[in-house]
Design an enzyme around this catalytic site. Structure first.
Site, short mmCIF file in Angstrom:
data_model
loop_
_atom_site.label_atom_id
_atom_site.label_comp_id
_atom_site.label_asym_id
_atom_site.label_seq_id
_atom_site.Cartn_x
_atom_site.Cartn_y
_atom_site.Cartn_z
CD GLU A 122 -2.92 -1.15 0.06
OE1 GLU A 122 -3.06 -0.12 -0.62
OE2 GLU A 122 -3.53 -2.21 -0.17
NE ARG B 71 -21.15 -5.44 4.82
CZ ARG B 71 -21.08 -6.75 4.58
NH1 ARG B 71 -20.26 -7.23 3.67
NH2 ARG B 71 -21.86 -7.59 5.25
CB CYS C 57 -6.29 -2.80 6.17
SG CYS C 57 -6.56 -4.53 6.57
CG HIS D 175 -4.57 -5.09 1.80
ND1 HIS D 175 -4.86 -3.76 1.62
CD2 HIS D 175 -5.43 -5.52 2.76
CE1 HIS D 175 -5.85 -3.41 2.43
NE2 HIS D 175 -6.22 -4.45 3.13
N1 PCA Z 1 -8.46 -6.91 6.35
C1 PCA Z 1 -9.41 -5.84 6.52
C2 PCA Z 1 -9.46 -5.60 8.00
C3 PCA Z 1 -8.81 -6.76 8.63
C4 PCA Z 1 -8.13 -7.48 7.54
O1 PCA Z 1 -7.35 -8.44 7.66
C5 PCA Z 1 -9.11 -4.62 5.66
O2 PCA Z 1 -8.61 -4.79 4.54
O3 PCA Z 1 -9.41 -3.50 6.06
#
Ligand code: PCA
Length: 198
Positions: free
Chosen positions: A80, A90, A142, A166
């Site tokens: 990122e 959500r 995240c 991610h």
């Molecule tokens: N992914 C989510 C929140 C926790 C995770 O592992 C996200 O991409 O925000």
């Protein structure tokens, strides 16, 4: 020895497990290159995340912070570039449903990763681990943990590099939910490669 704070997340929404939890638990306590890894797994709860990450940075005094999260549906390791000052999406694991609020009313709109994102992308690809730079970490937990970490470091003028990665789903989720998936081993190996490059 230098220290890396490595964080992941517990399961959330329809994902009944989280490959970042397994990766962090496996790497916790290991030494990679010149770094000792301290692993932490966080709850998917907006109300708690800022205090958790800032307290861990305060207590552990790491040289580098690498936060991990699952991006179910993505098919590469996504490094990122930026965290934005916004929560939306959500409900979290506590039932809180964000609605576009700012993370920090007085904070900047965005904060850039201070990890060497281009070098990390190159190092992963060199090992034939599919990776790319992502320009959005979303607006969920995240993005929030990345924003909180970078904001705390910047506000306190700390000499700590930090950023967010991610990862795709692992096969357990891929089988259940029909999304692209990797083996847990490959995901953990990708994280190890990132730490080696750092
Ligand atoms: N992914 C989510 C929140 C926790 C995770 O592992 C996200 O991409 O925000």
């Amino acid at each position: 020895m230098k220290k890396i704070l490595l964080t992941g997340f517990e399961p959330f929404l329809k994902f009944r497990s989280n490959p970042t939890e397994a990766a962090v638990n496996e790497l916790d306590g290991q030494e990679i290159g010149e770094y000792l890894i301290t692993g932490k797994v966080y709850p998917v709860v907006f109300d708690e995340i800022n205090a958790l990450i800032t307290n861990d940075i305060k207590e552990e005094q790491p040289d580098v912070v690498v936060c991990l999260g699952l991006a179910g549906g993505r098919h590469t390791i996504d490094i990122e570039r930026i965290a934005i000052n916004c929560v939306d999406g959500r409900p979290d694991n506590d039932g809180f449903n964000p609605d576009g609020e700012k993370i920090d009313a007085a904070g900047p709109d965005g904060l850039f990763s201070t990890l060497p994102i281009k070098d990390l992308e190159a190092a992963l690809k060199e090992r034939e681990i599919p990776a790319r730079i992502s320009n959005s970490a979303g607006t969920y937990l995240c993005n929030n943990v990345m924003y909180s970490a970078l904001s705390y470091i910047q506000t306190n003028q700390l000499d700590i590099r930090a950023g967010f990665i991610h990862v795709p789903a692992h096969h357990e989720i891929g089988t259940e939910l029909d999304v692209p998936s990797w083996s847990q081993e490959d995901i953990t190996q990708a994280v190890r490669t990132i730490i080696e490059k750092i």
